[in-house]
Design a protein around this motif. Sequence first.
Motif, PDB file in Angstrom:
ATOM      1  N   MET A  65       4.475 -27.395 -15.163  1.00  0.00           N
ATOM      2  CA  MET A  65       3.767 -28.524 -15.124  1.00  0.00           C
ATOM      3  C   MET A  65       4.458 -29.723 -15.808  1.00  0.00           C
ATOM      4  SD  MET A  65      -0.225 -29.844 -15.156  1.00  0.00           S
ATOM      5  CE  MET A  65      -0.501 -28.801 -13.663  1.00  0.00           C
TER       6      MET A  65
ATOM      7  N   GLY B 289       1.735 -34.316 -14.948  1.00  0.00           N
ATOM      8  CA  GLY B 289       0.483 -33.455 -14.747  1.00  0.00           C
ATOM      9  C   GLY B 289      -0.245 -33.340 -15.801  1.00  0.00           C
ATOM     10  N   GLU B 290       0.368 -33.116 -16.981  1.00  0.00           N
ATOM     11  CA  GLU B 290      -0.187 -32.777 -18.168  1.00  0.00           C
ATOM     12  C   GLU B 290      -1.074 -33.985 -18.815  1.00  0.00           C
ATOM     13  OE1 GLU B 290      -0.799 -30.195 -19.969  1.00  0.00           O
ATOM     14  OE2 GLU B 290       0.251 -28.724 -18.604  1.00  0.00           O
TER      15      GLU B 290
ATOM     16  N   THR C  34      -2.472 -36.139 -16.696  1.00  0.00           N
ATOM     17  CA  THR C  34      -3.411 -36.340 -15.695  1.00  0.00           C
ATOM     18  C   THR C  34      -4.662 -35.067 -16.314  1.00  0.00           C
ATOM     19  OG1 THR C  34      -2.057 -37.146 -14.096  1.00  0.00           O
ATOM     20  CG2 THR C  34      -4.227 -35.947 -13.413  1.00  0.00           C
ATOM     21  N   LYS C  35      -4.126 -34.056 -16.492  1.00  0.00           N
ATOM     22  CA  LYS C  35      -5.159 -33.162 -17.044  1.00  0.00           C
ATOM     23  C   LYS C  35      -6.240 -33.418 -18.139  1.00  0.00           C
ATOM     24  CE  LYS C  35      -4.508 -28.576 -16.748  1.00  0.00           C
ATOM     25  NZ  LYS C  35      -4.217 -27.195 -16.818  1.00  0.00           N
TER      26      LYS C  35
ATOM     27  N   ARG D 161      -9.943 -33.989 -18.553  1.00  0.00           N
ATOM     28  CA  ARG D 161     -10.836 -33.413 -19.782  1.00  0.00           C
ATOM     29  C   ARG D 161     -11.593 -34.488 -20.396  1.00  0.00           C
ATOM     30  NH1 ARG D 161      -6.121 -30.327 -20.294  1.00  0.00           N
ATOM     31  NH2 ARG D 161      -5.489 -31.067 -22.189  1.00  0.00           N
TER      32      ARG D 161
ATOM     33  N   TYR E  56      -8.646 -30.835  -7.783  1.00  0.00           N
ATOM     34  CA  TYR E  56      -8.487 -29.260  -7.319  1.00  0.00           C
ATOM     35  C   TYR E  56      -6.894 -29.007  -7.648  1.00  0.00           C
ATOM     36  CZ  TYR E  56     -13.211 -28.071  -6.250  1.00  0.00           C
ATOM     37  OH  TYR E  56     -14.625 -27.804  -6.302  1.00  0.00           O
ATOM     38  N   LEU E  57      -6.309 -30.096  -7.494  1.00  0.00           N
ATOM     39  CA  LEU E  57      -4.662 -29.844  -8.005  1.00  0.00           C
ATOM     40  C   LEU E  57      -4.479 -29.137  -9.141  1.00  0.00           C
ATOM     41  CD1 LEU E  57      -1.856 -29.999  -6.878  1.00  0.00           C
ATOM     42  CD2 LEU E  57      -1.885 -32.220  -7.559  1.00  0.00           C
ATOM     43  N   HIS E  58      -5.233 -29.719 -10.124  1.00  0.00           N
ATOM     44  CA  HIS E  58      -5.170 -29.522 -11.563  1.00  0.00           C
ATOM     45  C   HIS E  58      -6.311 -28.399 -12.217  1.00  0.00           C
ATOM     46  CE1 HIS E  58      -2.290 -32.517 -12.145  1.00  0.00           C
ATOM     47  NE2 HIS E  58      -3.270 -33.326 -11.227  1.00  0.00           N
ATOM     48  N   TYR E  59      -7.501 -28.454 -11.590  1.00  0.00           N
ATOM     49  CA  TYR E  59      -8.428 -27.535 -12.065  1.00  0.00           C
ATOM     50  C   TYR E  59      -9.296 -26.780 -10.863  1.00  0.00           C
ATOM     51  CZ  TYR E  59      -7.908 -29.304 -16.687  1.00  0.00           C
ATOM     52  OH  TYR E  59      -7.390 -29.498 -17.917  1.00  0.00           O
TER      53      TYR E  59
ATOM     54  N   GLU F 228     -11.315 -25.560 -21.307  1.00  0.00           N
ATOM     55  CA  GLU F 228     -10.241 -26.240 -22.001  1.00  0.00           C
ATOM     56  C   GLU F 228     -10.532 -27.281 -22.914  1.00  0.00           C
ATOM     57  OE1 GLU F 228      -6.749 -27.321 -19.437  1.00  0.00           O
ATOM     58  OE2 GLU F 228      -6.967 -25.509 -18.494  1.00  0.00           O
TER      59      GLU F 228
END
Length: 192
Positions: free
Chosen positions: A1, A5-6, A8-9, A13, A45-48, A57
């Motif tokens: 990723m 992407g990181e 966004t995650k 969170r 849902y793309l990430h989690y 996490e």
Amino acid sequence: MGKKGEKTKCNIREAAKTVFSSKGFKDVTMKDICEATGLSRGGLYLHYGSTQQIFLEIIDDMMRFQGDEFSKKIEQGLPASSILEQVLERYKDEMIDCEGSLGTAIYEYFSSPQSYEKDNILLIQYHKTLSMWKKLLEYGIERKEFNDVDPEAVIDTLVFAYQGVRLYSNLMPIDQKIPEHIISQIKKLLLP
């Protein structure tokens, strides 16, 4: 990723942490997190894949931050008493912050049967906390900044008092004196 992407995650969170703090664990849905983040269901849902994955996490992030914080300061040779003062000051503030507390969510998640299907992650986190604090106390004792105490007994006193107040802060008003008393007693145990 990739970095995007990181990022966004991380944003997911952070937003989810606020939702878990206000609703606990069991009442949070992926829809709630979509609303908090502004993401579509597909984007989330793309990430989690679940609220459980996000929650675990968040817990892992919290533990990594604390462990890294202690290690970096010890490696820099900072006084153990200064590290202790900074962390205890933050703990004192966190103990009465029922808005930012994950205490209820943590209790709900780890008291449910599905949390025991795999390793007990809460127990693993406790051992990480124990290890992290033990390094700091041994560092302070070695430098003669702390009294020669039983590190595990002091750590258990601090960790369970801290977590207890965090949990109770969601259930009743906590007087500022309670965290101050706890922190004061920890300092008396450790500082000559």
